[in-house]
Every structure is written in structure tokens, then in C-alpha cells.
Write a protein that holds these residues in place. Structure first.
Motif, PDB file in Angstrom:
ATOM      1  N   GLY A 110       0.465  -1.102  -0.036  1.00 21.66           N
ATOM      2  CA  GLY A 110       0.300  -0.478  -0.005  1.00 21.66           C
ATOM      3  C   GLY A 110       0.932   1.307  -0.402  1.00 21.66           C
ATOM      4  N   THR A 111       1.919   1.099   0.641  1.00 25.91           N
ATOM      5  CA  THR A 111       2.432   2.415   0.382  1.00 25.91           C
ATOM      6  C   THR A 111       4.482   2.232   0.505  1.00 25.91           C
ATOM      7  OG1 THR A 111       3.312   4.752   2.049  1.00 25.91           O
ATOM      8  CG2 THR A 111       2.775   2.832   3.135  1.00 25.91           C
ATOM      9  N   VAL A 112       5.853   3.184   0.399  1.00 20.78           N
ATOM     10  CA  VAL A 112       6.420   3.321   1.419  1.00 20.78           C
ATOM     11  C   VAL A 112       7.609   3.927   2.205  1.00 20.78           C
ATOM     12  CG1 VAL A 112       8.817   2.932   0.650  1.00 20.78           C
ATOM     13  CG2 VAL A 112       7.051   2.450  -1.250  1.00 20.78           C
ATOM     14  N   ASP A 113       7.719   3.889   3.740  1.00 16.09           N
ATOM     15  CA  ASP A 113       7.891   4.470   4.767  1.00 16.09           C
ATOM     16  C   ASP A 113       8.980   4.423   4.498  1.00 16.09           C
ATOM     17  OD1 ASP A 113       4.720   4.685   5.725  1.00 16.09           O
ATOM     18  OD2 ASP A 113       5.314   2.344   5.766  1.00 16.09           O
ATOM     19  N   VAL A 114       9.553   4.114   4.575  1.00 17.80           N
ATOM     20  CA  VAL A 114      11.551   4.041   4.670  1.00 17.80           C
ATOM     21  C   VAL A 114      12.060   3.225   2.899  1.00 17.80           C
ATOM     22  CG1 VAL A 114      13.663   2.958   5.687  1.00 17.80           C
ATOM     23  CG2 VAL A 114      11.122   3.466   6.568  1.00 17.80           C
ATOM     24  N   LEU A 115      12.564   3.176   2.294  1.00 16.76           N
ATOM     25  CA  LEU A 115      13.587   3.447   1.391  1.00 16.76           C
ATOM     26  C   LEU A 115      15.091   3.307   2.300  1.00 16.76           C
ATOM     27  CD1 LEU A 115      14.624   2.757  -1.605  1.00 16.76           C
ATOM     28  CD2 LEU A 115      15.103   4.966  -1.532  1.00 16.76           C
ATOM     29  N   LYS A 164       5.777  11.949  -0.445  1.00 15.58           N
ATOM     30  CA  LYS A 164       5.600  14.051  -0.712  1.00 15.58           C
ATOM     31  C   LYS A 164       4.403  13.822  -0.456  1.00 15.58           C
ATOM     32  CE  LYS A 164       7.151  16.322  -4.102  1.00 15.58           C
ATOM     33  NZ  LYS A 164       7.872  17.086  -5.240  1.00 15.58           N
ATOM     34  N   PRO A 165       2.833  13.065  -1.102  1.00 17.62           N
ATOM     35  CA  PRO A 165       1.897  13.867  -0.869  1.00 17.62           C
ATOM     36  C   PRO A 165       1.453  13.467   1.153  1.00 17.62           C
ATOM     37  CG  PRO A 165       2.558  11.864  -3.180  1.00 17.62           C
ATOM     38  CD  PRO A 165       3.539  11.981  -1.984  1.00 17.62           C
ATOM     39  N   LYS A 166       2.002  12.379   1.103  1.00 19.89           N
ATOM     40  CA  LYS A 166       1.637  11.820   2.537  1.00 19.89           C
ATOM     41  C   LYS A 166       2.527  13.194   3.271  1.00 19.89           C
ATOM     42  CE  LYS A 166       4.160   7.693   3.294  1.00 19.89           C
ATOM     43  NZ  LYS A 166       3.672   6.188   3.107  1.00 19.89           N
ATOM     44  N   LYS A 167       3.425  13.588   2.791  1.00 26.32           N
ATOM     45  CA  LYS A 167       4.550  14.297   3.838  1.00 26.32           C
ATOM     46  C   LYS A 167       4.863  13.611   5.264  1.00 26.32           C
ATOM     47  CE  LYS A 167       1.958  18.845   2.365  1.00 26.32           C
ATOM     48  NZ  LYS A 167       1.628  19.663   3.519  1.00 26.32           N
ATOM     49  N   GLU A 168       6.214  12.795   4.383  1.00 27.44           N
ATOM     50  CA  GLU A 168       6.586  11.934   5.748  1.00 27.44           C
ATOM     51  C   GLU A 168       7.250  10.534   5.376  1.00 27.44           C
ATOM     52  OE1 GLU A 168       4.501  10.162   8.923  1.00 27.44           O
ATOM     53  OE2 GLU A 168       3.126   9.011   7.449  1.00 27.44           O
ATOM     54  N   GLY A 169       8.204   9.907   6.050  1.00 29.01           N
ATOM     55  CA  GLY A 169       9.170   9.110   4.786  1.00 29.01           C
ATOM     56  C   GLY A 169      10.538   9.345   5.707  1.00 29.01           C
ATOM     57  N   GLY A 201       8.958  17.455   5.384  1.00 35.20           N
ATOM     58  CA  GLY A 201       8.590  16.145   6.263  1.00 35.20           C
ATOM     59  C   GLY A 201       9.495  14.872   6.141  1.00 35.20           C
ATOM     60  N   ILE A 202       9.942  14.784   5.127  1.00 31.81           N
ATOM     61  CA  ILE A 202      10.601  13.233   5.145  1.00 31.81           C
ATOM     62  C   ILE A 202      12.233  13.691   5.467  1.00 31.81           C
ATOM     63  CG2 ILE A 202      11.501  11.957   3.155  1.00 31.81           C
ATOM     64  CD1 ILE A 202       9.226  13.110   1.154  1.00 31.81           C
ATOM     65  N   LYS A 203      13.068  12.806   5.967  1.00 31.35           N
ATOM     66  CA  LYS A 203      13.797  12.787   6.702  1.00 31.35           C
ATOM     67  C   LYS A 203      14.775  11.821   5.800  1.00 31.35           C
ATOM     68  CE  LYS A 203      12.763  10.468  10.638  1.00 31.35           C
ATOM     69  NZ  LYS A 203      12.337  10.435  12.065  1.00 31.35           N
ATOM     70  N   VAL A 204      16.443  12.371   5.916  1.00 26.35           N
ATOM     71  CA  VAL A 204      17.633  11.689   5.094  1.00 26.35           C
ATOM     72  C   VAL A 204      18.387  11.272   5.983  1.00 26.35           C
ATOM     73  CG1 VAL A 204      18.271  12.353   2.561  1.00 26.35           C
ATOM     74  CG2 VAL A 204      16.367  13.212   2.428  1.00 26.35           C
ATOM     75  N   THR A 205      18.886  10.500   5.801  1.00 26.09           N
ATOM     76  CA  THR A 205      20.340  10.053   6.700  1.00 26.09           C
ATOM     77  C   THR A 205      21.050   9.238   5.580  1.00 26.09           C
ATOM     78  OG1 THR A 205      18.781   9.443   8.139  1.00 26.09           O
ATOM     79  CG2 THR A 205      20.871   8.344   8.832  1.00 26.09           C
ATOM     80  N   ASP A 206      22.437   9.352   5.643  1.00 20.58           N
ATOM     81  CA  ASP A 206      24.166   8.931   5.496  1.00 20.58           C
ATOM     82  C   ASP A 206      23.851   7.980   6.226  1.00 20.58           C
ATOM     83  OD1 ASP A 206      23.618   9.881   2.922  1.00 20.58           O
ATOM     84  OD2 ASP A 206      24.575  11.417   3.770  1.00 20.58           O
ATOM     85  N   VAL A 207      25.079   6.536   6.384  1.00 23.67           N
ATOM     86  CA  VAL A 207      24.877   5.106   7.129  1.00 23.67           C
ATOM     87  C   VAL A 207      26.563   5.316   6.724  1.00 23.67           C
ATOM     88  CG1 VAL A 207      25.295   3.227   8.275  1.00 23.67           C
ATOM     89  CG2 VAL A 207      22.797   4.501   7.973  1.00 23.67           C
ATOM     90  N   ASN A 208      27.184   5.516   6.830  1.00 24.78           N
ATOM     91  CA  ASN A 208      28.877   5.395   6.716  1.00 24.78           C
ATOM     92  C   ASN A 208      29.437   4.769   7.243  1.00 24.78           C
ATOM     93  OD1 ASN A 208      28.245   7.576   4.704  1.00 24.78           O
ATOM     94  ND2 ASN A 208      28.575   9.155   6.015  1.00 24.78           N
ATOM     95  N   PRO A 209      29.440   3.204   7.170  1.00 25.82           N
ATOM     96  CA  PRO A 209      30.378   2.478   7.844  1.00 25.82           C
ATOM     97  C   PRO A 209      32.400   2.066   7.169  1.00 25.82           C
ATOM     98  CG  PRO A 209      29.059   1.322   6.440  1.00 25.82           C
ATOM     99  CD  PRO A 209      28.787   2.304   6.287  1.00 25.82           C
ATOM    100  N   GLY A 210      33.034   1.682   8.129  1.00 21.69           N
ATOM    101  CA  GLY A 210      34.158   1.814   7.202  1.00 21.69           C
ATOM    102  C   GLY A 210      33.749  -0.059   6.921  1.00 21.69           C
TER     103      GLY A 210
END
Length: 233
Positions: free
Chosen positions: A76-81, A125-130, A172-181
Motif C-alpha cells: 500500500g505504500t513506502v515508508d522507508v527506503l 511527498k503526498p503524505k509528507k513523511e518518510g 517532513g521527509i528524513k534523509v540519512t547517510d550511513v557511513n560504515p568503515g
């Protein structure tokens, strides 16, 4: 608190390594997981009503569009990519490196991230979260003489993600970089490297879950980490 329960998480490259470890941990917490992988599928190994898989290549636009539609049809949707799929090839002598090697790494590590980000944004974008999380690695911050093209692709992905964060946070959409060694995974093949000093895929997955399992108002923009044994030399 469990903020990932019932969330729909679209993961690229979840058939092995970091992606598989993260998918399994998400399933344990009650999330719904959609795996897009180019070769084998996680659903062939794991039986769970909250898991779906799709065979496709993140660098192929039609595959990405179809995979996101399949995820929406299923959940039905995508909350996390989680942009996890990646390709790394040694290029120790740039003067003998063929164009195909360059294009393959750029296609997966940058084009693939762009395509998946774009399709995820259409849903979020339409749901202003993710939440969009990209596994980049410390190769996006420090260069390596044995892998300059890989580093270039990761530097580029980090720039793309940083620019997206500036745009998306206003929606309202969060964006994160995960940088492991360095991570102890199939990436290294039979190369003679000190894998006992590298991060385990499960440890990287724990960090990703930490990032995802934050309250809605908390955004971790970037997180860098290494195995302490590797840092100690």
C-alpha cells in the motif's frame, strides 16, 4: 520504543550482506520488508508474510519503477527506503581501467540511488513523511588509492543525499547517510585483508535500525562508524 513496527521498508540488495541483516532485524520488529535484488531473492530463503521480493536492477529505470509499483501493490505504500545495493571493483591502475568498469560502478552507486530516491519521493511527498537512508560508507569521505572510481561514486552519492536532505526536510521527509568503515562481507572476495578487524554486517544493521527507530521529529543526517580494532591499527 519500536517506531518501525508496521512500517513498509523498501530495501535494495537485501539478498545478502548488510541488506539481508537489516531486513531480518526489521522483520523481527514487525516491519514489512520489500526486497529488490538483482540476483537471488531473500524470500527464497525466508518465509514471512511481511516479506516480498522483486528481481530487478537498481540502475535500470524500468526495473525501479516496476519494483516500487509492486511494493505499493503488496503493502500500500513506502515508508522507508534503504539504498543498500552497491558495487565495488578495485581500480589500482587507472591507466588500464576500462570504461565499462567505471560505468558499472557509477550506474549502481549513483544512478541507482537517484532512481530509487525519485520513486520513493513520489510516494512520500503526498503524505509528507518518510525516511530515505543510504548506505554510503567512509569511502564517501576518505579516498583510497586502490579504488578511486568506487570512492568517486560514493562521494557523488553522498553529495546527492546531502542535497536531497536540504529539499526533503521541508516536506517532513528524513534523509540519512550511513557511513560504515570496512565491513566483513562478500565484497572482499579472496583478497588478503584483516577481516577480523572489520565491522560485521549485523553491527551495521544495528546502526541502521538505530537511525530508523527514532521519534518522528528526530533526524540523524549522517552517522560515521568503524570497528575500534580497525581504527587502532
Amino acid at each position: 520504543m519500536n517506531f518501525v513496527k508496521d512500517k513498509v521498508c523498501f530495501i535494495t540488495g537485501a539478498s545478502g550482506g548488510i541488506g539481508k541483516a537489516t531486513a531480518l532485524q526489521l522483520l523481527e520488529l514487525g516491519a514489512k520488508v520489500f526486497d529488490m535484488s538483482r540476483t537471488r531473492q531473500l524470500s527464497d530463503e525466508v518465509s514471512n508474510e511481511n516479506l516480498r521480493s522483486y528481481k530487478g536492477d537498481v540502475s535500470v529505470e524500468a526495473d525501479v519503477i516496476a519494483a516500487f509499483q509492486a511494493c505499493i501493490n503488496a503493502f500500500g505504500t513506502v515508508d522507508v527506503l534503504l539504498n543498500n545495493a552497491g558495487l565495488g571493483v578495485l581500480t589500482t591502475d587507472l591507466s588500464t581501467t576500462d570504461l565499462d568498469t567505471y560505468e558499472q560502478m557509477i550506474s549502481v552507486n549513483m544512478r541507482g540511488v537517484f532512481l530509487c530516491n525519485r520513486e520513493a519521493l513520489k510516494v512520500m511527498k503526498p503524505k509528507k513523511e518518510g525516511h530515505i537512508v543510504t548506505v554510503i560508507s567512509m569511502a564517501g569521505q576518505r579516498t583510497n588509492p586502490n579504488a578511486p572510481i568506487y570512492c568517486a561514486s560514493k562521494f557523488g552519492a553522498r553529495g546527492l543525499s546531502s542535497g536531497l536532505a536540504d529539499q526533503a526536510v521541508k516536506l517532513g521527509i528524513k534523509v540519512t547517510d550511513v557511513n560504515p568503515g570496512p565491513v566483513d562481507s562478500d565484497y572482499w572476495g579472496d583478497r588478503q585483508v584483516p577481516r577480523e578487524k572489520f565491522l560485521k554486517v549485523e553491527q551495521v544493521a544495528h546502526v541502521i535500525l538505530f537511525v530508523l527507530n527514532q521519534p518522528a521529529e528526530v533526524m540523524i543526517r549522517e552517522i560515521n562508524f568503524d570497528n575500534i580494532k580497525f581504527l587502532a591499527g
